[in-house]
Scaffold this motif. Structure first.
Motif, PDB file in Angstrom:
ATOM      1  N   GLN A  66       0.831  -1.202   0.000  1.00 37.48           N
ATOM      2  CA  GLN A  66       0.000   0.000   0.000  1.00 37.48           C
ATOM      3  C   GLN A  66       0.862   1.246   0.000  1.00 37.48           C
ATOM      4  O   GLN A  66       0.578   2.231  -0.679  1.00 37.48           O
ATOM      5  N   GLY A  88       1.979   2.169  -3.206  1.00 36.34           N
ATOM      6  CA  GLY A  88       0.925   2.468  -4.156  1.00 36.34           C
ATOM      7  C   GLY A  88       0.804   1.424  -5.237  1.00 36.34           C
ATOM      8  O   GLY A  88       0.357   1.699  -6.343  1.00 36.34           O
ATOM      9  N   GLU A 123      -3.562  -0.285  -6.822  1.00 32.15           N
ATOM     10  CA  GLU A 123      -4.299   0.931  -7.205  1.00 32.15           C
ATOM     11  C   GLU A 123      -5.646   1.005  -6.482  1.00 32.15           C
ATOM     12  O   GLU A 123      -6.084   2.053  -6.032  1.00 32.15           O
ATOM     13  N   ALA A 175      -5.326   2.313  -2.622  1.00 31.38           N
ATOM     14  CA  ALA A 175      -4.146   3.093  -2.291  1.00 31.38           C
ATOM     15  C   ALA A 175      -4.542   4.181  -1.299  1.00 31.38           C
ATOM     16  O   ALA A 175      -5.684   4.302  -0.893  1.00 31.38           O
ATOM     17  N   GLY A 176      -3.573   4.961  -0.929  1.00 29.63           N
ATOM     18  CA  GLY A 176      -3.884   6.124  -0.108  1.00 29.63           C
ATOM     19  C   GLY A 176      -3.725   5.890   1.362  1.00 29.63           C
ATOM     20  O   GLY A 176      -3.611   4.758   1.822  1.00 29.63           O
ATOM     21  N   SER A 182       2.708   6.648   4.746  1.00 25.69           N
ATOM     22  CA  SER A 182       2.339   7.895   4.081  1.00 25.69           C
ATOM     23  C   SER A 182       3.570   8.589   3.534  1.00 25.69           C
ATOM     24  O   SER A 182       3.556   9.182   2.449  1.00 25.69           O
ATOM     25  N   LEU A 202       4.492   7.052   0.457  1.00 25.34           N
ATOM     26  CA  LEU A 202       3.554   7.455  -0.590  1.00 25.34           C
ATOM     27  C   LEU A 202       3.955   8.798  -1.175  1.00 25.34           C
ATOM     28  O   LEU A 202       3.954   8.980  -2.390  1.00 25.34           O
TER      29      LEU A 202
END
Ligand SMILES: Nc1ncnc2c1ncn2[C@@H]1O[C@H](COP(=O)(O)OP(=O)(O)OP(=O)(O)O)[C@@H](O)[C@H]1O
Ligand SMILES: Nc1ncnc2c1ncn2[C@@H]1O[C@H](COP(=O)(O)OP(=O)(O)OP(=O)(O)O)[C@@H](O)[C@H]1O
Ligand SMILES: [Mg+2]
Ligand SMILES: [Mg+2]
Lengths: 630, 630
Positions: free
Chosen positions: A88, A91, A94, A97-98, B303, B306
């Motif tokens: 995750q 990413g 898809e 994600a986030g 994060s 990301l």
């Protein structure tokens, strides 16, 4: 035990203890149920028997096993979640994600960890609880057994060896559930499920990741078995060492008297060097195994990194999957190593259990006949009818041959004879410390083998030749046979044994603590304490086995006159080398080599002019005659 | 007095309602078990044992550091492989190979270092344990007998075994905890250097753990202590039950003891369950904290990955470190209690080593040899076991070379104590004991021991054959010497009748032969010593007069020119002595030969008449009372 206070209470939740009633009768019933359970299953395999004991606590076992399954499941979910998180974060996926997905995974990780922790706690706690309960039950059974096993058993088994069984071997059995049985479930699930997950994700990488498992499992089991075998040898060697030390300290006066310090150090060094050498071998054995296991684990980790890396580069796999593979491996490392411990747990339980159960299964040869009734208290006539006896350790050598005599209450029988003629043996047969091999002993016409042991021993008091005192107060020692005796009775017994004045002169009086074997008492004081111990009881048959040997004639005279009236309604047996102590007996037996050579009253025996007469002359003739004889 | 000896029967009615006056096992509490974790003095003491092996210890510490370094590097290599190799596309392949190569090198070094450290530490630890045990044992050979008198053998054994063994863990893990500390610092440093912000966030759980531990520790420690105490109490009771089993059975105490033991064992069960709770409650706490740390890395770190402010490899490395993060903390807190235990064991070991050797050879002490004249003299000797309670008061007498002197007196009058002084078992309070014209304090103890052979009042035999027992430390005594000595004391006949004659193994403390036979062997043991002075403390008390007479005849020849000191209650035994010394309450009240003492009409005359005349017309006279406080 102090109850935890304050914050400690937070950690204190109710214990699932088995019933332990405070009323002594009910409690005894519970405790004897434990003892019976430990004896059950004779003839079964050791491990099966231990499992049987474990299953006496079914729901604790169930909680432990159930918690293990849950804990393992959460444990295994962690690497999956971690791998997911890595993906995750990159990413890669898809769809979800986030940051929100990451938060979700993070919280799930937290949840899984907490749950794993809680269930591991339950698993460990209940596993230990089962072990401690089993330990308690076995301890009671061992204690009870040891107390009941007859003298002949204790003659042939060294006390140190019994202590080892009661402590070390019992421990080995006690931890069987937590170290072996539970681990089977735990490791089986962890390794099995782990392997399944890995292989189903990626066959090649899965096999690589698991390649260390068979090697480590084999190595650790093999080395544990080897360690186990050497452990047994080591135990024997340490046993020798501790015997050397124990006897040295127990016989320290002899050691000092013979300036034997150097000799004892040599004995110690010999025993010690032996054990140390083996200890060193064991260190090497152990370390070699663990180093090899760690190395093979890391080696397959390197392989996973290499092959997995190639796969990621080739786009066949995500970094996350690779991460979860690697994490899986760290999780698997411990359990795989523990396989050895599990094997050890089994091996230990079966060797220790074998010894422990051998003790529990030892036949108590001297026990109540089925349907035995308590000794009917009548007049209390003691009768030896043609008694033959051989010690069980040497059944061919007859120690007593056709010994017969009878004594009615109020009568005294005196026994004399050279060392080893069988006098103490006679004393040991009356309370059935040993059973006769021929003939019979009767009390009031009842064969002592037909009545209950308890009722018999309550009616027979033996002042042993070799006094043993317990490490406690003089008072407790005197009241050992009747702990409910009140102070006046204890003091009266001490007075009769001519000990009272001495005790009163001590700073702490009757509360003075005496040591094992009464090291700080003089020989005669020790003997008088054992006499007082017998006088507290009210036996119908009272045996004094050479119990005034270390007492001067004056004191002995006073003891004798004090117990004379006491002896009015009971049978008294006096074994002594000092004829003054038994010349007033109603009947005197002269024993040699287990046979009664002469019998009669003092005057009759003197008139007979035999062996007794010779003894008498030696003890009373004036000095001049002795010179002549010499 | 005599009537009072009859116990009143009405006691029976209400007795069972009361608790018995009874205990099992020693009531002495062990001193605190979990004290401070660090005690400079004790550490230095332990170090003095490790000191001879310090080079090896430094080597091991070096190895631990290398090992720790590798532990720190491995996740870094994995992280590097992921970032620079795997995720860098096809060009990263060489980097991957490089990383895997580095990984291989790291695990090789790792294996070598851990092998080296563990073997070295393991062996040194074992050796140190044996050294400690030897130091204690050899010290115990020299400490004063008054210390040995008041210390139970079991207690010393638990020092020699239990305490020494509990140092093992400490010795083995101490070096490892150096590694743990370094690992902890290393992980913190690596995490912070990899990413300051994420590192700080992750590490924020650490203080929580410390705080929780802080609250947990005191009650947990109390519960562990209680478990330890109840365990040794139960074990002590078991040992006592085994050693005193014959007395227990003969006084029929099984039931009472079982109930008492049941209490102890149950208390042990309860405290162990509580302790298990305290130990296990840390599991979910640590797991929760690990979960939090993982969640932090996943959420925050994820994060960051990301938005590309963090490499994925770093995140993976973080996850790896977290798994390892709590290990050193856990083992360090474990180490804390290991250290506590070791300190209290160390203190107890030091206690034994610090028992003053009250009796030492003077510098330049004289070596007593066979040419000394063999005289023994007491010059105004006053002696006490407990200060202020003298058991010998101003005693003076002289035994000329070749003379035989007898000591008689009521029990507890100080005869055995006087003999102990000849051998310098204890130090006199005032006055002097001289052997061969030298004060016993001026000669070496070993040479003194060589010239004195003693038959102690309590015949103690060692586990071993008859031959070994009689020869004891006189290694150069031939089989023939042993047989001659045994013939002299009339033991030869019974020995040859034993299953394997002189090679029969005697049971514990000679339990498989009669007491009189034991006494004969202990007599023979003294004869084999072939010493100038022979001390016989009730050497024939358990032997009949006839056998005694035979021994005396045989001894006449053997003891030609030797000095004899004889204690006996059977006065016929000592009629032939050159001089007789009468002790009463530690005071020498009469001295002279038989005829003189008879003419004197004192205590000796009374005791003597009592020995052979009719008993009924003699009034009781003396009584020993405890040594009066002066
Ligand atoms: N190791 C000891 N510690 C303390 N007191 C002791 C110790 N040994 C003996 N005593 C006490 O010293 C006194 C003298 O004892 P000792 O053994 O010398 O007597 P004894 O004359 O040999 O008596 P017996 O004839 O009974 O053997 C006794 O009151 C005894 O209780
Ligand atoms: N536990 C035992 N196992 C085997 N043989 C034993 C045992 N106890 C005693 N014996 C043997 O049995 C014989 C009789 O021993 P016992 O103790 O009855 O003698 P005793 O007459 O009491 O002698 P003493 O006067 O020395 O006390 C001895 O030859 C002894 O060696
Ligand atoms: Mg006997
Ligand atoms: Mg004595």
């Amino acid at each position: 035990m102090p109850a935890p206070s304050g914050l400690g209470r937070i950690f204190f939740w109710s214990v699932p203890l088995q019933a332990h009633p405070t009323g002594s009768a009910e409690r005894r019933e519970v405790s004897f149920a434990h003892v019976r359970a430990a004896h059950a299953g004779q003839g079964q395999g050791t491990i099966r028997r231990i499992i049987g004991l474990t299953l006496r606590h079914p729901w604790q076992v169930a909680i432990a096993l159930g918690s293990t399954v849950v804990a393992v499941s959460f444990q295994l979910s962690i690497p999956i979640l971690l791998g997911q998180a890595v993906d995750q974060a990159q990413g890669v996926l898809e769809s979800n994600a986030g940051t929100s997905a990451l938060v979700m995974t993070g919280l799930m990780l937290l949840g899984a960890s907490v749950m794993r922790g809680i269930f591991t706690l339950l698993q460990n706690y209940y596993a230990e609880a089962v072990g401690h309960h089993t330990g308690h039950e076995l301890r009671l059974a061992v204690y009870e057994k040891i107390q009941r096993l007859p003298f002949s058993f204790h003659d042939k088994v060294h006390s140190g060896d019994l202590i080892t069984v009661g402590m070390l071997d019992l421990e080995g059995v006690r931890v069987f559930f937590s170290t072996a049985l539970l681990r089977v479930v735990l490791l089986g699930m962890l390794i099995g499920l782990g392997a399944y997950l890995l292989i189903s994700t990626d066959l090649v990488l899965g096999l690589l990741a698991l390649s260390f498992v068979p090697f480590v499992a084999w190595r650790s089991s093999a080395s544990q078995l080897q360690l186990r075998a050497t452990w047994l040898t080591l135990q024997d060697k340490l046993q020798v060492l501790s015997r050397v030390m124990e006897e040295n300290l127990g016989g320290i006066r002899v050691v000092r008297a013979f300036a034997g310090g150097r000799h004892e150090m040599e004995k110690f060094e010999r025993a010690s060097a032996d054990a140390l050498l083996l200890q060193h071998e064991r260190v090497i054995l152990r370390v070699r195994a663990t180093s090899m296991m760690t190395f093979s684990f890391f080696l397959s980790m390197g392989l996973v990194l290499l092959v997995g890396g190639e796969k990621v580069i080739a786009g066949e796999m995500t970094v996350g999957t690779l991460t979860s593979f690697l994490t899986f491996m760290t999780i698997l490392q411990m359990p795989v190593r523990q396989l050895g411990l599990m094997v050890n747990g089994f091996a230990r339980a079966s060797t220790c259990g074998a010894r422990l159960f051998a003790l529990l299964d030892t036949d108590v040869e001297i026990r109540d006949r089925p349907g035995a009734r308590p000794l009917a208290a009548e007049s209390g006539e003691l009768r030896f009818e043609n008694v033959d006896f051989a010690y069980p350790s040497d059944p061919t050598r007859l120690i007593l041959k056709g010994v017969s005599f009878a004594a009615r209450p109020g009568e005294t029988v005196g026994i004399v004879g050279p060392p080893g003629s069988g006098k103490s043996t006679i004393a040991h047969l009356i309370p059935r410390f040993y059973d006769v091999t021929g003939g019979a002993i009767t009390l009031d016409g009842q064969d002592i083998r037909e009545v209950t042991l308890e009722s018999l021993r309550a009616r027979v008091g033996v002042v042993q030749q070799d006094p043993f005192l317990f490490t406690t107060t003089i008072e407790n020692n005197i009241a050992y046979g009747d702990p409910w005796a009140k102070e006046p009775r204890i003091e009266r017994a001490a007075e009769s044994a001519q000990l009272h004045n001495y005790v009163m002169g001590l700073p702490a009086g009757y509360k003075t603590v005496v040591g094992e074997r009464g090291a700080s008492l003089s020989g005669g004081q020790r003997q008088r304490l054992t006499i007082a111990r017998a006088l507290v009881l009210r036996p119908s048959v009272l045996v004094f086995d050479d119990s005034t040997a270390a007492i001067d004639a004056g004191t002995e005279f006073r003891i004798r006159s004090a117990i004379k009236r006491f002896a009015k309604d009971r049978v008294t047996l006096v074994i002594s080398h000092r004829l003054g102590a038994l010349m007033h007996a109603d009947q005197i037996l002269f024993i040699e080599n287990g046979e009664v050579l002469e019998r009669g009253t003092h005057d009759e025996l003197l008139a007979l002019g035999g062996r007794y007469r010779a003894l008498y002359d030696l003890q009373v003739r004036p000095e001049a005659d002795l010179r002549e004889a010499g | 007095m005599a009537e009072q000896a009859l116990p009143s029967e009405d006691e029976d009615v209400e007795r069972r309602g009361r608790p018995p006056r009874a205990v099992v096992g020693s009531q002495k509490q062990e001193e605190e078990v979990f004290g401070t974790a660090f005690d400079g003095k004790i550490i230095r003491r332990i170090w003095s044992f490790v000191h001879p092996y310090r080079a090896k210890i430094w080597l091991a510490v070096g190895a631990v550091l290398v090992f720790t370094g590798m532990q720190l590097t491995i996740p870094l290599i994995i992280g590097y492989a992921i970032d620079r190799g795997i995720t860098a596309g096809p060009e990263g392949r060489t980097t991957l190979y490089l990383a895997v190569g580095a990984f291989l090198a790291a695990i090789l070094v790792n294996a070598a270092a851990s092998y080296m450290q563990e073997t070295v530490v393991g062996k040194v630890a074992e050796t140190v344990l044996f050294d400690m045990r030897r130091a204690m044992f050899s010290h115990l050979q020299r400490v004063s007998l008054s210390f040995m008198d008041k210390t139970e053998v079991g207690r010393l054994m638990s020092r020699l075994q239990g305490d020494v063994n509990s140092m093992q863990e400490f010795l083995e893990t101490s070096v490892l905890s150096v590694g743990d500390i370094v690992l902890l610092i290393g992980i913190v440093a690596v995490l912070l250097s990899l990413d300051m912000r994420l590192g700080l966030l992750t590490l924020s759980v650490m203080p929580i753990l410390f705080i929780v531990r802080l609250f947990w520790l005191p009650p947990a420690r109390r519960s562990f202590m209680a478990a330890h105490e109840t365990n040794s109490a139960a074990n002590g009771a078991l040992a006592e039950g085994i050693n005193g089993v014959r007395t227990v059975q003969s006084l029929d105490r099984q039931q009472v003891n079982f109930d008492l033991y049941d209490e102890k064992s149950f208390a042990n069960l309860r405290t162990h369950l509580t302790a298990a709770k305290f130990a296990q409650v840390m599991v979910p706490i640590v797991d929760t904290l690990t979960g939090i740390a993982m969640a932090v890395v996943v959420i925050v770190g994820g994060s960051m990955v990301l938005d590309t402010s963090l490499d994925i490899g770093v995140m993976v490395a973080f996850l790896f470190y977290i798994q390892r993060f709590f290990d050193p903390i856990r083992s360090l807190t474990l180490q804390y209690s290991v250290m506590q235990r070791a300190m209290s064991s160390g203190r107890r070991i030091a206690e034994v080593l610090d028992v003053p050797v009250a009796i030492t050879d003077k510098p330049g002490a004289i070596v007593l040899n066979r040419d000394m004249d063999g005289s023994v003299a007491f010059e105004n000797v006053t002696f006490s076991y407990r200060p202020g309670q003298p058991v010998l008061k101003n005693v003076s007498f002289r035994v000329n070379p070749g003379e035989t002197v007898a000591l008689v007196g009521p029990t507890g009058s100080g005869k055995s104590s006087a003999m102990s002084l000849v051998h310098r078992f204890y130090e006199v309070d005032s006055g002097a004991v001289k052997v061969g014209g030298h004060d016993v304090r001026d000669v070496t103890q070993e040479s003194l021991g060589d010239q004195i052979a003693m038959v102690l009042q309590e015949p103690f035999l060692f586990t071993g054959t008859v031959l070994e027992n009689v020869r004891y430390r006189k290694a150069d005594a031939t089989r023939e010497d042993v047989v001659n000595a045994c013939k002299a004391v009339g033991a030869h006949d019974f020995i040859t009748r034993l299953p394997e004659g002189y090679d029969t193994v005697l049971g514990q403390r000679g339990g498989n032969i009669s007491l009189g036979q034991r006494q004969l062997l202990s007599f023979a043991r003294a004869l084999v010593m072939d010493a100038k002075i022979l001390v016989l403390d009730e050497a024939t008390a358990s032997i009949d007069s006839y056998t005694e007479m035979l021994i005396q005849k045989a001894l006449v020849r053997l003891l030609e020119g030797r000095t004899g000191l004889v204690i006996a209650h059977r006065l016929a035994t000592i009629r032939g002595a050159d001089r007789i010394i009468v002790l009463q309450n530690g005071v020498m009240i009469e001295s002279g030969n038989h005829d003189e003492l008879m003419a004197l009409g004192g205590l000796y005359a009374k005791l003597y008449t009592m020995n052979y005349s009719s008993f009924d017309d003699l009034p009781g006279t003396q009584d020993d009372s405890a040594p009066s406080t002066s």
